[in-house]
Design a protein around this motif. Structure first.
Motif, PDB file in Angstrom:
ATOM      1  N   ILE A   4       0.859  -1.151  -0.044  1.00 36.38           N
ATOM      2  CA  ILE A   4       0.033  -0.043  -0.013  1.00 36.38           C
ATOM      3  C   ILE A   4       0.708   1.183  -0.148  1.00 36.38           C
ATOM      4  N   MET A   5       0.719   2.116  -1.019  1.00 35.11           N
ATOM      5  CA  MET A   5       1.650   3.373  -1.191  1.00 35.11           C
ATOM      6  C   MET A   5       0.779   4.732  -1.144  1.00 35.11           C
ATOM      7  N   VAL A   6       1.426   5.909  -0.579  1.00 37.75           N
ATOM      8  CA  VAL A   6       0.632   6.848  -0.529  1.00 37.75           C
ATOM      9  C   VAL A   6       1.646   8.108  -1.136  1.00 37.75           C
ATOM     10  N   ILE A   7       0.776   8.827  -1.830  1.00 37.26           N
ATOM     11  CA  ILE A   7       1.323  10.102  -2.336  1.00 37.26           C
ATOM     12  C   ILE A   7       0.503  11.171  -1.799  1.00 37.26           C
ATOM     13  N   HIS A   8       0.989  12.519  -2.400  1.00 42.58           N
ATOM     14  CA  HIS A   8       0.290  13.635  -1.723  1.00 42.58           C
ATOM     15  C   HIS A   8       0.357  14.530  -2.843  1.00 42.58           C
ATOM     16  N   PRO A   9      -0.652  14.419  -4.080  1.00 35.91           N
ATOM     17  CA  PRO A   9      -0.779  15.317  -5.007  1.00 35.91           C
ATOM     18  C   PRO A   9      -1.311  16.745  -4.620  1.00 35.91           C
ATOM     19  N   TYR A  10      -0.899  17.664  -5.423  1.00 36.76           N
ATOM     20  CA  TYR A  10      -1.284  19.255  -4.887  1.00 36.76           C
ATOM     21  C   TYR A  10      -1.529  19.837  -6.552  1.00 36.76           C
ATOM     22  N   LYS A  11      -2.140  20.874  -6.355  1.00 36.51           N
ATOM     23  CA  LYS A  11      -2.255  21.913  -7.789  1.00 36.51           C
ATOM     24  C   LYS A  11      -0.952  22.445  -7.875  1.00 36.51           C
ATOM     25  N   PHE A  12      -0.395  22.684  -9.100  1.00 36.60           N
ATOM     26  CA  PHE A  12       0.887  23.523  -9.612  1.00 36.60           C
ATOM     27  C   PHE A  12       0.331  24.142 -10.673  1.00 36.60           C
ATOM     28  N   GLY A  13       0.017  25.464 -10.604  1.00 40.17           N
ATOM     29  CA  GLY A  13      -0.672  26.000 -11.942  1.00 40.17           C
ATOM     30  C   GLY A  13      -2.053  25.467 -11.853  1.00 40.17           C
ATOM     31  N   GLU A  14      -2.167  24.849 -13.095  1.00 38.59           N
ATOM     32  CA  GLU A  14      -3.228  24.202 -13.701  1.00 38.59           C
ATOM     33  C   GLU A  14      -3.316  22.893 -13.641  1.00 38.59           C
ATOM     34  N   MET A  15      -2.305  22.313 -13.186  1.00 30.31           N
ATOM     35  CA  MET A  15      -1.893  21.021 -13.338  1.00 30.31           C
ATOM     36  C   MET A  15      -1.870  20.109 -11.839  1.00 30.31           C
ATOM     37  N   TRP A  16      -2.489  18.950 -11.636  1.00 28.16           N
ATOM     38  CA  TRP A  16      -2.180  18.138 -10.476  1.00 28.16           C
ATOM     39  C   TRP A  16      -0.821  17.573 -10.693  1.00 28.16           C
ATOM     40  N   VAL A  17      -0.011  17.651  -9.630  1.00 26.51           N
ATOM     41  CA  VAL A  17       1.247  16.866  -9.641  1.00 26.51           C
ATOM     42  C   VAL A  17       1.502  16.447  -8.261  1.00 26.51           C
ATOM     43  N   PHE A  18       2.456  15.626  -8.276  1.00 22.31           N
ATOM     44  CA  PHE A  18       3.168  15.239  -6.842  1.00 22.31           C
ATOM     45  C   PHE A  18       4.762  15.014  -6.997  1.00 22.31           C
ATOM     46  N   ASP A  19       5.091  15.271  -5.615  1.00 24.34           N
ATOM     47  CA  ASP A  19       6.464  14.994  -5.302  1.00 24.34           C
ATOM     48  C   ASP A  19       6.682  13.680  -4.608  1.00 24.34           C
TER      49      ASP A  19
END
Length: 118
Positions: A4-19
């Motif tokens: 089971i994995m987890v990431i934390h997407p967020y909006k950067f400009g108009e794009m959904w991204v994640f680190d």
């Protein structure tokens, strides 16, 4: 490798991204329908644009909200379909940072990110 994995997407400009520093990804974007699925699934999460938790696994787990079925490979990425949403989204080759091969199905949960003070 975790099951089971987890990431934390967020909006950067108009794009959904994640680190994800664990796999050397910075502002990895969701595109080609995956972004539209996120928009729909986080509509009820306050301030999701600042970040939310996306929990995912190749196996069902308690609390999952959507099942995605593999449809086809294209441009080194993979298309997945959600029958619940009647939507398809493309996942880029970053998928292989989490899975050795494209899973035939995977499960996801979209929930508010809990920020804890250090």
């Amino acid at each position: 490798m975790n099951s089971i994995m987890v990431i934390h997407p967020y909006k950067f400009g108009e794009m959904w991204v994640f680190d994800d520093e664990n796999v050397s990804l910075v502002r990895e974007p969701f595109v080609a329908g995956a972004d539209e699925i996120i928009e729909r699934m986080v509509a009820h999460i306050p301030d999701a644009e600042s970040g939310f938790s996306l929990v995912f696994s190749a196996f069902p787990f308690p609390g999952y909200q959507l099942k995605f079925d593999w449809h086809r490979e294209e441009y080194r990425g993979n298309w997945y379909y959600s029958a619940d949403l009647d939507r398809e989204g493309w996942l880029c080759p970053a998928l292989f940072k989490y899975f050795d091969e494209a899973p035939k199905e995977f499960y996801a949960q979209f929930k508010a990110k809990i920020n804890r003070a250090s």
